[in-house]
Motif scaffolding. Structure first.
Motif, short mmCIF file in Angstrom:
data_model
loop_
_atom_site.label_atom_id
_atom_site.label_comp_id
_atom_site.label_asym_id
_atom_site.label_seq_id
_atom_site.Cartn_x
_atom_site.Cartn_y
_atom_site.Cartn_z
N GLU A 81 -3.58 10.21 0.67
CA GLU A 81 -2.48 9.83 1.58
C GLU A 81 -1.27 10.75 0.90
O GLU A 81 -0.10 10.48 1.57
CB GLU A 81 -2.14 8.33 1.28
N GLN A 139 -1.14 2.55 0.49
CA GLN A 139 -0.77 2.44 1.88
C GLN A 139 0.62 1.97 2.03
O GLN A 139 1.65 2.06 2.80
CB GLN A 139 -1.77 1.94 2.77
N HIS A 140 0.80 0.57 1.37
CA HIS A 140 2.09 0.24 1.23
C HIS A 140 3.19 0.96 0.64
O HIS A 140 4.28 1.14 1.39
CB HIS A 140 1.85 -1.15 0.39
N LEU A 150 -0.79 7.22 8.14
CA LEU A 150 -1.77 6.93 7.30
C LEU A 150 -2.77 7.90 7.75
O LEU A 150 -3.08 8.27 8.95
CB LEU A 150 -2.35 5.32 7.29
N SER A 154 -5.98 1.57 8.15
CA SER A 154 -5.11 0.85 7.44
C SER A 154 -5.93 -0.70 7.09
O SER A 154 -6.53 -1.17 7.72
CB SER A 154 -4.00 0.30 8.32
N ASP A 156 -3.96 -2.43 4.81
CA ASP A 156 -2.64 -3.18 4.19
C ASP A 156 -2.09 -3.98 5.42
O ASP A 156 -1.41 -3.36 6.46
CB ASP A 156 -1.75 -2.00 3.78
N TYR A 159 1.52 -3.31 6.09
CA TYR A 159 2.06 -2.40 6.22
C TYR A 159 3.13 -1.96 7.53
O TYR A 159 4.10 -1.27 7.45
CB TYR A 159 0.84 -1.30 6.53
#
Length: 200
Positions: A81, A139-140, A150, A154, A156, A159
């Motif tokens: 990421e 991701q957060h 992303l 996802s 999360d 998010y």
């Protein structure tokens, strides 16, 4: 003093001065600390083995196999990421108390950054395995650090609640956004300094 003797003395003085300058230069180079990154987006410079060694140096009673596994996940997921894995890893250390937990979140939740932990009725999100938990953390963190989408699907659930995206691109921006603690960014900075001091 004859000319030859004078030249000999001057040569010794110059040589001594040269060695002194060389010693000072080498010493100063070795004593310059590694620059601590401020931007969350970027590439970590510490290997997964070094991350694990740092962790175990701070918490020698921890499960070494689990720590090594988590370090590998952090490097892998952060690289995917574009997040600095050094920053993400030390944030995990801070959030979990070096995997001691002790707050709302417990070890079996695979929640390494306190996602969704608000109170006794909302103790935080639960993830099915360690790697998913690490991915959700990364991701957060990316939601806070960048407006880029992303790369991976996802995992999360929170998010979408981070708005605007990219509101905290630097570690000191996490104070008052990610955490209410005004010293939160400073604590991450200090952990990074300890990490880099150990891998010099």
């Amino acid at each position: 003093m004859n000319t030859h003797a004078f030249r000999t003395v001057i040569r010794h003085i110059l040589l001594s001065a040269g060695f002194a300058l060389l010693f000072c230069f080498c010493f100063s180079c070795r004593s310059v600390p590694r620059a601590v990154p401020k931007a969350i987006m970027g590439k970590g410079i510490v290997t997964e083995e070094q991350l694990a060694a740092f962790f175990l140096g701070q918490a020698p009673e921890a499960d070494a196999v689990k720590v090594a596994r988590l370090a590998a996940y952090y490097v892998e997921e952060a690289d995917a990421e574009g997040i600095n894995s050094d920053i993400a890893f030390v944030q995990m250390c801070l959030e979990t108390g070096f995997l001691q937990f002790g707050g709302l979140v417990t070890a079996d939740m695979n929640n390494f950054c306190g996602l969704g932990a608000i109170n006794e009725e909302n103790r935080g999100l639960v993830f099915p395995d360690e790697q998913t938990g690490v991915r959700a953390h990364i991701q957060h963190l990316k939601a806070y650090a960048s407006m880029e989408p992303l790369k991976k699907a996802s995992v999360d659930p929170r998010y979408r609640y981070v708005n605007p995206k990219g509101k905290a691109p630097y570690i000191h921006n996490l104070a008052g956004t990610w955490a209410s603690d005004p010293a939160y960014g400073h604590k991450i900075d200090q952990l990074l300094r300890r990490l880099y001091a150990e891998v010099e």
